[in-house]
Write an enzyme that holds these catalytic residues in place. Structure first.
Site, PDB file in Angstrom:
ATOM      1  CE  LYS A 176      -8.939  -7.738   0.622  1.00  0.00           C
ATOM      2  NZ  LYS A 176      -9.524  -6.780  -0.348  1.00  0.00           N
ATOM      3  CD  GLU A 249       5.554  -0.780   6.147  1.00  0.00           C
ATOM      4  OE1 GLU A 249       5.329   0.344   6.664  1.00  0.00           O
ATOM      5  OE2 GLU A 249       6.578  -1.424   6.361  1.00  0.00           O
ATOM      6  CB  CYS A 283       0.806   5.530   5.020  1.00  0.00           C
ATOM      7  SG  CYS A 283       2.164   4.965   4.024  1.00  0.00           S
ATOM      8  CD  GLU A 378      -3.278   7.190   8.634  1.00  0.00           C
ATOM      9  OE1 GLU A 378      -3.982   6.214   8.965  1.00  0.00           O
ATOM     10  OE2 GLU A 378      -2.304   7.101   7.885  1.00  0.00           O
TER      11      GLU A 378
HETATM   12  N1  LIG Z   1      -0.653   2.852   5.519  1.00  0.00           N
HETATM   13  C1  LIG Z   1      -1.284   3.028   4.391  1.00  0.00           C
HETATM   14  O1  LIG Z   1      -0.660   3.088   3.360  1.00  0.00           O
HETATM   15  C2  LIG Z   1      -2.739   3.106   4.360  1.00  0.00           C
HETATM   16  C3  LIG Z   1      -3.474   3.506   5.442  1.00  0.00           C
HETATM   17  N2  LIG Z   1      -4.816   3.556   5.355  1.00  0.00           N
HETATM   18  C4  LIG Z   1      -5.592   4.020   6.523  1.00  0.00           C
HETATM   19  O2  LIG Z   1      -6.734   3.221   6.622  1.00  0.00           O
HETATM   20  C5  LIG Z   1      -7.924   4.018   6.563  1.00  0.00           C
HETATM   21  C6  LIG Z   1      -9.035   3.256   5.896  1.00  0.00           C
HETATM   22  O3  LIG Z   1      -8.632   2.806   4.598  1.00  0.00           O
HETATM   23  P1  LIG Z   1      -9.002   1.349   4.129  1.00  0.00           P
HETATM   24  O4  LIG Z   1      -8.578   1.085   2.772  1.00  0.00           O
HETATM   25  O5  LIG Z   1     -10.442   1.144   4.442  1.00  0.00           O
HETATM   26  O6  LIG Z   1      -8.037   0.502   5.080  1.00  0.00           O
HETATM   27  P2  LIG Z   1      -8.255  -0.968   5.489  1.00  0.00           P
HETATM   28  O7  LIG Z   1      -7.252  -1.314   6.506  1.00  0.00           O
HETATM   29  O8  LIG Z   1      -9.680  -1.199   5.809  1.00  0.00           O
HETATM   30  O9  LIG Z   1      -7.963  -1.763   4.120  1.00  0.00           O
HETATM   31  C7  LIG Z   1      -6.686  -2.194   3.672  1.00  0.00           C
HETATM   32  C8  LIG Z   1      -6.823  -3.586   3.069  1.00  0.00           C
HETATM   33  O10 LIG Z   1      -7.261  -4.489   4.095  1.00  0.00           O
HETATM   34  C9  LIG Z   1      -8.459  -5.132   3.687  1.00  0.00           C
HETATM   35  N3  LIG Z   1      -9.291  -5.407   4.847  1.00  0.00           N
HETATM   36  C10 LIG Z   1     -10.284  -4.638   5.376  1.00  0.00           C
HETATM   37  N4  LIG Z   1     -10.834  -5.277   6.435  1.00  0.00           N
HETATM   38  C11 LIG Z   1     -10.187  -6.455   6.570  1.00  0.00           C
HETATM   39  C12 LIG Z   1     -10.300  -7.552   7.456  1.00  0.00           C
HETATM   40  N5  LIG Z   1     -11.205  -7.560   8.448  1.00  0.00           N
HETATM   41  N6  LIG Z   1      -9.481  -8.607   7.280  1.00  0.00           N
HETATM   42  C13 LIG Z   1      -8.558  -8.615   6.292  1.00  0.00           C
HETATM   43  N7  LIG Z   1      -8.404  -7.609   5.412  1.00  0.00           N
HETATM   44  C14 LIG Z   1      -9.200  -6.532   5.564  1.00  0.00           C
HETATM   45  C15 LIG Z   1      -9.096  -4.159   2.731  1.00  0.00           C
HETATM   46  O11 LIG Z   1     -10.031  -4.799   1.921  1.00  0.00           O
HETATM   47  P3  LIG Z   1     -11.371  -4.056   1.412  1.00  0.00           P
HETATM   48  O12 LIG Z   1     -11.190  -2.604   1.625  1.00  0.00           O
HETATM   49  O13 LIG Z   1     -11.446  -4.470  -0.007  1.00  0.00           O
HETATM   50  O14 LIG Z   1     -12.461  -4.597   2.252  1.00  0.00           O
HETATM   51  C16 LIG Z   1      -7.877  -3.676   1.962  1.00  0.00           C
HETATM   52  O15 LIG Z   1      -7.507  -4.632   1.009  1.00  0.00           O
HETATM   53  C17 LIG Z   1      -7.473   5.246   5.827  1.00  0.00           C
HETATM   54  O16 LIG Z   1      -8.307   6.321   6.042  1.00  0.00           O
HETATM   55  C18 LIG Z   1      -6.097   5.406   6.384  1.00  0.00           C
HETATM   56  O17 LIG Z   1      -6.197   5.974   7.661  1.00  0.00           O
HETATM   57  C19 LIG Z   1      -5.436   3.171   4.207  1.00  0.00           C
HETATM   58  C20 LIG Z   1      -4.759   2.793   3.105  1.00  0.00           C
HETATM   59  C21 LIG Z   1      -3.338   2.747   3.104  1.00  0.00           C
HETATM   60  O1  LIG Z   2       5.112   8.422  -0.035  1.00  0.00           O
HETATM   61  C1  LIG Z   2       5.293   7.452  -0.757  1.00  0.00           C
HETATM   62  O2  LIG Z   2       6.036   7.502  -1.761  1.00  0.00           O
HETATM   63  C2  LIG Z   2       4.692   6.113  -0.414  1.00  0.00           C
HETATM   64  C3  LIG Z   2       3.464   6.235   0.423  1.00  0.00           C
HETATM   65  C4  LIG Z   2       2.913   4.931   0.833  1.00  0.00           C
HETATM   66  O3  LIG Z   2       3.579   3.942   0.861  1.00  0.00           O
HETATM   67  C5  LIG Z   2       1.517   4.840   1.246  1.00  0.00           C
HETATM   68  O4  LIG Z   2       0.827   5.855   1.302  1.00  0.00           O
HETATM   69  O5  LIG Z   2       1.057   3.722   1.518  1.00  0.00           O
END
Ligand SMILES: NC(=O)C1=CN([C@@H]2O[C@H](COP(=O)(O)OP(=O)(O)OC[C@H]3O[C@@H](n4cnc5c(N)ncnc54)[C@H](OP(=O)(O)O)[C@@H]3O)[C@@H](O)[C@H]2O)C=CC1
Ligand SMILES: O=C(O)CCC(=O)C(=O)O
Length: 478
Positions: A176, A249, A283, A378
Site C-alpha cells: 500500500k 521505520e 526521516c 520531528e
Molecule cells: N520515517 C519516514 O521516512 C517518514 C516519516 N514521516 C513522518 O510522518 C509525518 C506525516 O506523513 P504521512 O505520510 O502522513 O505519514 P503517515 O504515517 O500518515 O503515512 C505513512 C503511510 O502509512 C499510511 N497510513 C496512514 N494512516 C494509516 C493507518 N491508520 N493505518 C495504516 N496505514 C496508515 C499512509 O497512507 P495514506 O497517507 O495514503 O493514508 C502511508 O502509506 C511526516 O510529517 C513525518 O513527520 C512521513 C513519511 C516518511
Molecule cells: O537519507 C536517506 O538517504 C534516506 C532517507 C529515508 O529513508 C527517509 O526519509 O525515509
C-alpha cells in the site's frame, strides 16, 4: 484522465470490483494542476489481495531463488530505461527536483540489482553434528506473505528497499503506497509486471491507510515506513495482535553537532544539505544543530546566507535547488514551527516561498528554547533549529535527550571527539563530517528509541526480516 487503479491477483482492478471512488492528486508546485486521478481500493479488495498473495506463496517460494533474482534484474533494467519519465512524474506529484528524483530512480535500480545478486548468496549454514551419520544444517526460508506500507517522501526507493528483498527471499507482497504518489507507485508496479513477475506475487492497493490498513495485518510480516504515531499506535499493535512480525521505520530528530575545531566550510555545506534538500522531507534530515559557543554566531550567519540564496521553485526547472513541500498539510506544519510560540528563539531566515504551490524557504531558527516544540519534535520540512552547547559533553547530553534515535552527525577535526561521539550517541546511524541524510543502499538502516522497531532494513540486514531459519537434522537410514 483515465484513473489509476490498484493491481490485485495479476489484474488491474477495474470498475467491476467497485471501490470508494476517485481521488485527484494536485501538483504541489502548481496546485491548479491535477497530476493524476486514482480509483481507491476498498477493504474488500485489500482482503482479496492478501488471500491471493497467500495462494501464490508456495509457487513463488518454489521458484528457484536465482530465477526470482532474474525478475528483479529485469525490473532494474526497465526502471533505468524509464528514468527520465519516472523522474518527471515524481517531480510533478511529490515535488522533489528532477535531479533528486532521477537520483532516486538510480538508487532504486542499484537496490534491485543488489537483491538480485543476493539470490545467489549462501542461504544457510552447515554444522558438525554430535551424532554419527547425521548432517546438521540450517536454511533461511521465506516468511510467507508480507504487507508493505510506504510513505510519499521516497516514493520509489522506500517501496523498492522493502519489495525487492521480500521478493528475492521468496515472499509474496501486498503493497500500500501513500495516496500522495500514485503515479510513481504505478510506474514501479508496471516495471515489475513488464519484468515478468507472475500474477499474485505482488499486489498494489491505491487508497488511504486508515481505510485499507485493517485488511493488511493478517499476514506473516508487516513492514512500515512513516510517522511515529501511525507506526507505533496503529500498525504495531494490530500487526502484533495478528501474530505478524513487524518492522517500523519512523521519524527522527536528527542532530548535527558542530564543534569549534570543525572545518566550517564543510560543516555549513553539509548541514545545509542535510536540513534543506528535498525540502527537509527525509526521516534522516538534520533538524537540530548544536553549535559550540565560539562558532555559533558565524555558523548561524553562514547557514542563513545559504538559506537566503537557495533557489526555491518549480522542481522541473533546471535552476531549482528546493522544490515545494508535498502537501498543503506539510506547508501548514512548516509555518506552525516558525511561530514564536513554537520555538522561543529568533527566525533569521525562512518563510513562505513563491505563490501557487506549497513552497517554503529554508529556515534557520537561532537560540531556540530547548524545551520548545521546534527543539523537540520531528519537523519534516526545511528548518534548522540552532541551540548553543558548551562542549562535546554538553552536546551529547542534549542530543541524547531526544526520544528519537535515527541518525546524527558531528563536525570536528579531532579524532578523539569523533570516536567519543560514535560511542556515546544514541542513534542507529552516526556520521562524522557528513550530513545526517543520504544513505548507502547496501548497509543496515534502522533507528532506535522512537525512530524504529524490529530488525533493520537494507543490505544483509534485510535477510533477517524477510526470512526465518529452519534447522535440519538428517540421519542417513541404512
Ligand atoms: N520515517 C519516514 O521516512 C517518514 C516519516 N514521516 C513522518 O510522518 C509525518 C506525516 O506523513 P504521512 O505520510 O502522513 O505519514 P503517515 O504515517 O500518515 O503515512 C505513512 C503511510 O502509512 C499510511 N497510513 C496512514 N494512516 C494509516 C493507518 N491508520 N493505518 C495504516 N496505514 C496508515 C499512509 O497512507 P495514506 O497517507 O495514503 O493514508 C502511508 O502509506 C511526516 O510529517 C513525518 O513527520 C512521513 C513519511 C516518511
Ligand atoms: O537519507 C536517506 O538517504 C534516506 C532517507 C529515508 O529513508 C527517509 O526519509 O525515509
Amino acid at each position: 484522465m483515465v484513473p489509476l487503479v490498484s493491481y490485485v491477483d495479476g489484474e488491474y482492478v477495474g470498475d467491476h470490483l467497485g471501490g470508494p471512488g476517485t481521488h485527484d492528486r494536485e501538483n504541489p508546485a502548481d496546485v491548479a494542476e491535477v497530476v493524476s486521478t486514482a480509483r481507491w481500493a476498498d477493504p474488500a479488495i485489500a482482503e482479496h489481495a492478501v488471500a491471493s498473495a497467500r495462494a501464490a506463496s508456495s509457487s513463488w517460494q518454489a521458484t528457484p531463488a536465482p530465477v526470482r533474482g532474474d525478475v528483479l534484474r529485469r525490473c532494474a533494467d526497465l526502471l533505468e530505461q524509464r528514468t527520465a519519465a519516472i523522474a518527471q512524474d515524481m517531480a510533478r506529484e511529490q515535488g522533489k527536483t528532477v535531479p533528486e528524483a532521477a537520483g532516486e530512480v538510480g538508487r532504486s535500480v542499484a537496490i534491485l540489482r543488489y537483491f538480485a545478486a543476493q539470490t545467489l548468496a549462501p542461504d544457510g549454514s552447515s554444522y558438525p553434528s554430535h551424532q554419527a551419520g547425521t548432517r546438521l544444517f540450517s536454511r533461511r526460508i521465506p516468511v510467507g506473505v508480507v504487507s508493505a506500507i510506504t510513505p510519499w517522501n521516497f516514493p520509489l526507493a522506500i517501496p523498492v528497499w522493502k519489495i525487492a528483498p521480500a521478493l528475492a527471499y521468496g515472499n509474496t507482497v501486498v503493497w500500500k503506497p501513500s495516496e500522495v504518489v500514485p503515479l510513481t507507485s504505478t510506474a514501479l508496479l508496471a516495471a515489475f509486471i513488464d519484468a515478468g513477475l507472475p500474477g499474485g506475487v505482488l499486489h498494489m492497493l491505491l487508497g488511504g491507510g486508515a481505510g485499507l490498513g485493517p485488511a493488511l495485518y493478517d499476514v506473516d510480516a508487516v513492514t512500515f515506513t512513516g510517522s511515529t504515531s501511525v507506526g507505533r499506535e496503529v500498525v504495531l499493535p494490530a500487526a502484533v495482535a495478528s501474530g505478524a512480525q513487524v518492522q517500523l521505520e519512523l521519524g527522527g530528530k536528527n542532530v548535527a553537532v558542530v564543534l569549534a575545531d570543525a572545518d566550517l566550510d564543510l560543516a555549513v555545506a553539509q548541514v545545509a544539505r542535510g536540513a534543506f534538500l528535498s525540502a527537509g522531507q527525509k526521516c534522516t534530515a538534520t533538524s537540530l544543530v548544536l553549535a559550540q559557543e565560539s562558532i555559533r554566531a558565524e555558523l548561524a550567519a553562514r547557514l542563513s546566507a545559504w538559506a537566503a540564496a537557495a533557489v526555491v521553485g518549480d522542481p522541473r526547472a533546471s535552476a531549482t535547488e528546493i522544490g515545494p513541500l508535498a502537501t498543503a498539510a506539510q506547508l501548514e506544519r512548516y509555518e506552525s514551527f516558525l511561530d514564536p510560540a513554537a520555538h522561543g528563539g529568533t527566525v533569521i531566515a525562512g518563510g513562505r516561498g513563491p505563490a501557487g504551490g506549497h513552497f517554503a524557504r529554508p529556515a534557520v531558527i537561532c537560540d531556540a528554547d530547548p524545551h520548545s516544540r521546534a527543539s523537540r519534535d520531528e519537523i519534516f520540512a526545511p528548518i534548522a533549529v540552532l541551540e548553543p552547547v558548551a562542549d562535546l559533553s554538553d552536546a551529547l547530553r542534549r542530543a541524547n535527550e531526544t526520544h528519537f534515535g535515527l541518525t546524527a552527525s558531528i563536525f570536528t577535526s579531532e579524532l578523539a571527539a569523533a570516536y567519543r561521539f560514535i560511542d556515546e550517541i544514541e542513534t542507529g546511524i552516526v556520521k562524522v563530517n557528513q550530513e545526517s541524510a543520504g544513505l548507502e543502499f547496501h548497509v543496515p538502516f534502522g533507528g532506535i528509541k522512537d525512530s524504529g522497531y524490529g530488525p533493520a532494513e537494507q543490505g544483509l540486514a534485510a535477510q533477517e526480516f524477510y526470512t526465518r531459519s529452519k534447522t535440519v537434522y538428517l540421519t542417513h537410514a541404512g
